[in-house]
Design a protein around this motif. Structure first.
Motif, PDB file in Angstrom:
ATOM      1  N   LEU A  32       0.866  -1.181   0.000  1.00  0.00           N
ATOM      2  CA  LEU A  32       0.000   0.000   0.000  1.00  0.00           C
ATOM      3  C   LEU A  32       0.898   1.224   0.000  1.00  0.00           C
ATOM      4  CD1 LEU A  32      -2.811   1.367   0.400  1.00  0.00           C
ATOM      5  CD2 LEU A  32      -2.391   1.187   2.862  1.00  0.00           C
ATOM      6  N   ASP A  33       0.840   2.035  -1.060  1.00  0.00           N
ATOM      7  CA  ASP A  33       1.709   3.207  -1.114  1.00  0.00           C
ATOM      8  C   ASP A  33       0.961   4.460  -0.683  1.00  0.00           C
ATOM      9  OD1 ASP A  33       0.294   4.288  -3.392  1.00  0.00           O
ATOM     10  OD2 ASP A  33       1.444   2.952  -4.670  1.00  0.00           O
ATOM     11  N   ARG A  34       1.709   5.543  -0.534  1.00  0.00           N
ATOM     12  CA  ARG A  34       1.136   6.785  -0.014  1.00  0.00           C
ATOM     13  C   ARG A  34       0.101   7.373  -0.958  1.00  0.00           C
ATOM     14  NH1 ARG A  34       5.230  10.722   2.775  1.00  0.00           N
ATOM     15  NH2 ARG A  34       5.176   8.851   4.071  1.00  0.00           N
ATOM     16  N   VAL A  35       0.379   7.311  -2.251  1.00  0.00           N
ATOM     17  CA  VAL A  35      -0.553   7.893  -3.233  1.00  0.00           C
ATOM     18  C   VAL A  35      -1.893   7.169  -3.184  1.00  0.00           C
ATOM     19  CG1 VAL A  35      -0.985   8.286  -5.690  1.00  0.00           C
ATOM     20  CG2 VAL A  35       1.300   8.702  -4.735  1.00  0.00           C
ATOM     21  N   SER A  36      -1.860   5.837  -3.159  1.00  0.00           N
ATOM     22  CA  SER A  36      -3.098   5.060  -3.120  1.00  0.00           C
ATOM     23  C   SER A  36      -3.875   5.331  -1.839  1.00  0.00           C
ATOM     24  CB  SER A  36      -2.784   3.568  -3.220  1.00  0.00           C
ATOM     25  OG  SER A  36      -2.124   3.260  -4.421  1.00  0.00           O
ATOM     26  N   SER A  37      -3.165   5.356  -0.707  1.00  0.00           N
ATOM     27  CA  SER A  37      -3.820   5.571   0.575  1.00  0.00           C
ATOM     28  C   SER A  37      -4.445   6.954   0.656  1.00  0.00           C
ATOM     29  CB  SER A  37      -2.814   5.380   1.713  1.00  0.00           C
ATOM     30  OG  SER A  37      -3.409   5.632   2.961  1.00  0.00           O
ATOM     31  N   ALA A  38      -3.693   7.970   0.220  1.00  0.00           N
ATOM     32  CA  ALA A  38      -4.205   9.344   0.283  1.00  0.00           C
ATOM     33  C   ALA A  38      -5.382   9.538  -0.663  1.00  0.00           C
ATOM     34  CB  ALA A  38      -3.088  10.322  -0.056  1.00  0.00           C
ATOM     35  N   GLY A  39      -5.278   8.972  -1.866  1.00  0.00           N
ATOM     36  CA  GLY A  39      -6.377   9.090  -2.823  1.00  0.00           C
ATOM     37  C   GLY A  39      -7.635   8.410  -2.326  1.00  0.00           C
ATOM     38  N   TYR A  40      -7.459   7.255  -1.738  1.00  0.00           N
ATOM     39  CA  TYR A  40      -8.593   6.528  -1.170  1.00  0.00           C
ATOM     40  C   TYR A  40      -9.263   7.353  -0.073  1.00  0.00           C
ATOM     41  CZ  TYR A  40     -10.950   3.134   1.843  1.00  0.00           C
ATOM     42  OH  TYR A  40     -11.860   2.487   2.641  1.00  0.00           O
ATOM     43  N   ASP A  41      -8.446   7.926   0.827  1.00  0.00           N
ATOM     44  CA  ASP A  41      -8.996   8.661   1.964  1.00  0.00           C
ATOM     45  C   ASP A  41      -9.688   9.957   1.526  1.00  0.00           C
ATOM     46  OD1 ASP A  41      -9.266   8.634   4.848  1.00  0.00           O
ATOM     47  OD2 ASP A  41      -7.954  10.397   4.871  1.00  0.00           O
ATOM     48  N   ARG A  42      -9.161  10.583   0.498  1.00  0.00           N
ATOM     49  CA  ARG A  42      -9.704  11.874   0.061  1.00  0.00           C
ATOM     50  C   ARG A  42     -10.905  11.731  -0.873  1.00  0.00           C
ATOM     51  NH1 ARG A  42      -3.835  14.566  -1.427  1.00  0.00           N
ATOM     52  NH2 ARG A  42      -3.096  14.815   0.735  1.00  0.00           N
ATOM     53  N   VAL A  43     -10.943  10.660  -1.640  1.00  0.00           N
ATOM     54  CA  VAL A  43     -11.987  10.536  -2.672  1.00  0.00           C
ATOM     55  C   VAL A  43     -12.997   9.433  -2.335  1.00  0.00           C
ATOM     56  CG1 VAL A  43     -12.452  10.112  -5.111  1.00  0.00           C
ATOM     57  CG2 VAL A  43     -10.393  11.388  -4.433  1.00  0.00           C
ATOM     58  N   ILE A  44     -12.509   8.208  -2.166  1.00  0.00           N
ATOM     59  CA  ILE A  44     -13.402   7.060  -1.986  1.00  0.00           C
ATOM     60  C   ILE A  44     -14.154   7.137  -0.666  1.00  0.00           C
ATOM     61  CG2 ILE A  44     -13.567   4.554  -1.877  1.00  0.00           C
ATOM     62  CD1 ILE A  44     -12.817   5.590  -4.617  1.00  0.00           C
ATOM     63  N   VAL A  45     -13.439   7.455   0.422  1.00  0.00           N
ATOM     64  CA  VAL A  45     -14.070   7.435   1.744  1.00  0.00           C
ATOM     65  C   VAL A  45     -15.255   8.415   1.831  1.00  0.00           C
ATOM     66  CG1 VAL A  45     -13.728   7.977   4.195  1.00  0.00           C
ATOM     67  CG2 VAL A  45     -12.101   6.508   2.990  1.00  0.00           C
ATOM     68  N   PRO A  46     -15.112   9.691   1.433  1.00  0.00           N
ATOM     69  CA  PRO A  46     -16.276  10.587   1.516  1.00  0.00           C
ATOM     70  C   PRO A  46     -17.457  10.116   0.681  1.00  0.00           C
ATOM     71  CG  PRO A  46     -14.258  11.856   1.249  1.00  0.00           C
ATOM     72  CD  PRO A  46     -13.893  10.421   1.022  1.00  0.00           C
ATOM     73  N   LEU A  47     -17.164   9.575  -0.521  1.00  0.00           N
ATOM     74  CA  LEU A  47     -18.248   9.101  -1.382  1.00  0.00           C
ATOM     75  C   LEU A  47     -18.911   7.871  -0.777  1.00  0.00           C
ATOM     76  CD1 LEU A  47     -16.594   9.460  -4.910  1.00  0.00           C
ATOM     77  CD2 LEU A  47     -18.444  10.850  -3.968  1.00  0.00           C
ATOM     78  N   SER A  48     -18.088   6.931  -0.284  1.00  0.00           N
ATOM     79  CA  SER A  48     -18.630   5.713   0.300  1.00  0.00           C
ATOM     80  C   SER A  48     -19.417   6.025   1.576  1.00  0.00           C
ATOM     81  CB  SER A  48     -17.484   4.738   0.616  1.00  0.00           C
ATOM     82  OG  SER A  48     -17.971   3.457   0.926  1.00  0.00           O
ATOM     83  N   ARG A  49     -18.914   6.971   2.354  1.00  0.00           N
ATOM     84  CA  ARG A  49     -19.612   7.336   3.582  1.00  0.00           C
ATOM     85  C   ARG A  49     -20.944   8.015   3.265  1.00  0.00           C
ATOM     86  NH1 ARG A  49     -17.022  10.121   9.024  1.00  0.00           N
ATOM     87  NH2 ARG A  49     -18.854   9.697  10.305  1.00  0.00           N
TER      88      ARG A  49
END
Length: 503
Positions: A463-480
């Motif tokens: 798990l790299d920083r780019v993937s983790s940050a992108g997930y937290d900034r984009v996927i998490v708000p949408l999924s929530r």
């Protein structure tokens, strides 16, 4: 090796094995040759004994009760295992198809990858099959494709060749109750069943040569038999996968990719880079704590707190709440301790839950929290029972775990996950540990596809920083946001559970 009538080829095959044995000896590996007699009548056994003696090869002979592939291999494996516990078993064609001088390549790959089965493959990059007709090569490739479609076999291109290095426990499991009837079906079954049981299957390129003797032609009855075997094989693999979905800890532990994490105080956590990236996912951490909030009392214990992102968030939200975070790993605890300095209501201890229960002088908590911890523990029920000793009479527990066993992939192996849970499994684990008023629900619907793509399909190693940050900034708000509209989705990347200690 299994021999019928191979008097013509055995001396040359044993000569190549002697070359392989000499090379393996430089790696500190010794090999013994076992010849399984499947009804030979041409003097093969006597010729083999004489040739092996001339070459200085240890050779033993056993007689099989049958001539089919599974019976002869079963008899050979059983005989070999009675002589002791070998590090690995090798199956090899006595007719000359397989160049035994390539065996060291297979053994080295087998050992380096911790495989359960290493296949000498014609159809991976670097492999070849000189002298094989186009029609026969096509049939072999089609067989591999058909087995993959029927059973879900992944990343294996040559399932019909018999040049293999095998873990003894894999051999024992797979040959115990074979479903197939024909020889080709059995070779395919061995690969598909081994992978379904959890063993790593890898391939090493080989040159598959013409035999010294005539190659038997495939008949229409062979193809009909293989087609019937596919149906039997599919049923067996489905049954194995069902069993392994219940006992995921055993399944995961068999893989050479699995990095088991020691639960002992002072141990090292093997996926520290991934843990560091996950601890920076502030939006996701906040979502997790929101889901656990109903279980949080005035005195909270987090078990396996890692780098402290969850413990800090719990402590920060309510300054009157007393939070204790415990973490045994020596390469993780210092960072946790540093982060706790800024929070007067957060204390940290480098202990396990069992140690805390034993030396905690009767200390009890209103809440015990596990976030991404239970999947690392082989006996999750025992761990949750330990938590009951740390809870007040009416204390509550909060659990956050990875969900959907079908998502288990490269990151799970690297992180030392024994399992990914279904909702029913997590419910059952909590019930067996003595909890009541259990509430289990899925979390993070939109995270399923990215996780599946990265760690199942692409097999990304970390798990790299780019993937983790992108997930937290984009996927998490949408999924929530999606889960705000549908609070109890039928699936999700994770599960969150709350429960109360039973009486």
């Amino acid at each position: 090796m299994v021999t019928g009538n191979h008097a013509q080829s055995i001396p040359a095959v044993l000569g190549e094995l002697a070359v392989a044995a000499h090379e393996l000896a430089s790696d500190g590996i010794g090999i013994d040759v076992l010849l399984v007699d499947a009804g030979s009548t041409d003097g093969s056994i006597g010729i083999a004994r004489s040739s092996a003696a001339d070459l200085g090869l240890p050779l033993d002979v056993t007689v099989s009760v049958g001539t089919s592939a599974w019976i002869t291999q079963r008899d050979g494996f059983a005989y070999a295992l009675k002589q002791g516990t070998p590090d690995f078993l090798v199956t090899h064609d006595p007719a000359g198809h397989h160049d035994a001088r390539q065996l060291p390549d297979l053994v080295r790959s087998f050992r380096a990858k911790g495989s359960g089965l290493t296949i000498g493959s014609r159809w991976v990059r670097g492999g070849s099959a000189p002298g094989t007709s186009g029609a026969r090569a096509l049939l072999s490739r089609m067989a591999s494709f058909a087995v993959a479609r029927a059973t879900g076999l992944r990343r294996v291109r040559d399932v019909t060749t018999s040049f293999r290095v095998i873990r003894p426990d894999a051999a024992d499991l797979v040959t115990e109750r074979p479903a197939t009837v024909g020889d080709y079906g059995f070779y395919c079954e061995f690969v598909a069943a081994a992978q379904a049981y959890g063993f790593t299957v890898d391939e090493v390129p080989i040159s598959f040569r013409p035999r010294f003797a005539r190659v038997p032609r495939l008949s229409a009855s062979d193809l009909v038999e293989f087609s019937s075997d596919l149906r039997r094989l599919r049923r067996r693999v489905r049954s194995i996968r069902t069993d392994m979905s219940i006992d995921q800890a055993t399944w995961a532990a068999r893989s050479g990719l699995m990095r088991e994490q020691s639960p002992e105080t002072g141990s090292e956590f093997g996926a520290l880079d991934e843990l560091t990236e996950l601890s920076s996912a502030g939006r996701f951490t906040s979502w997790i704590v929101d889901g656990l909030e109903v279980a949080l009392g005035r005195r909270v214990l987090e078990v396996g707190a890692g780098l402290g992102s969850v413990a800090v968030e719990i402590a920060r939200r309510d300054l009157d709440r007393q939070v204790t975070a415990i973490e045994p790993a020596a390469n993780v605890f210092p960072t946790l301790a540093d982060r706790a300095v800024a929070h007067d209501n957060l204390r940290v201890l480098q202990v396990t839950s069992g140690e805390l229960a034993a030396v905690g002088a009767g200390e009890r908590f209103d809440s015990v929290v596990y976030v991404n911890v239970l999947e690392h523990i082989s006996d999750d029920v025992a761990e949750l029972r330990t938590a009951t000793d740390l809870l007040t009479t009416d204390g509550r527990i909060g659990v956050f775990v990875p969900a959907m066993p079908s998502l288990y992939g490269s990151l799970d192996y690297k992180s030392g996950h024994y399992r990914r849970y279904t909702a029913e499994q997590l419910q059952a684990v909590l019930e067996r540990a003595g909890y009541v008023d259990i509430d289990v629900r899925h979390l993070d619907v939109l995270g399923v596809v990215p996780y599946w793509l990265m760690y199942r399909v692409l097999n990304v190693a970390r798990l790299d920083r780019v993937s983790s940050a992108g997930y937290d900034r984009v996927i998490v708000p949408l999924s929530r946001g999606m889960q705000w509209l549908a609070p109890r989705p039928p699936f999700g990347k994770n599960l969150i559970a709350t429960a109360r200690r039973g009486s």
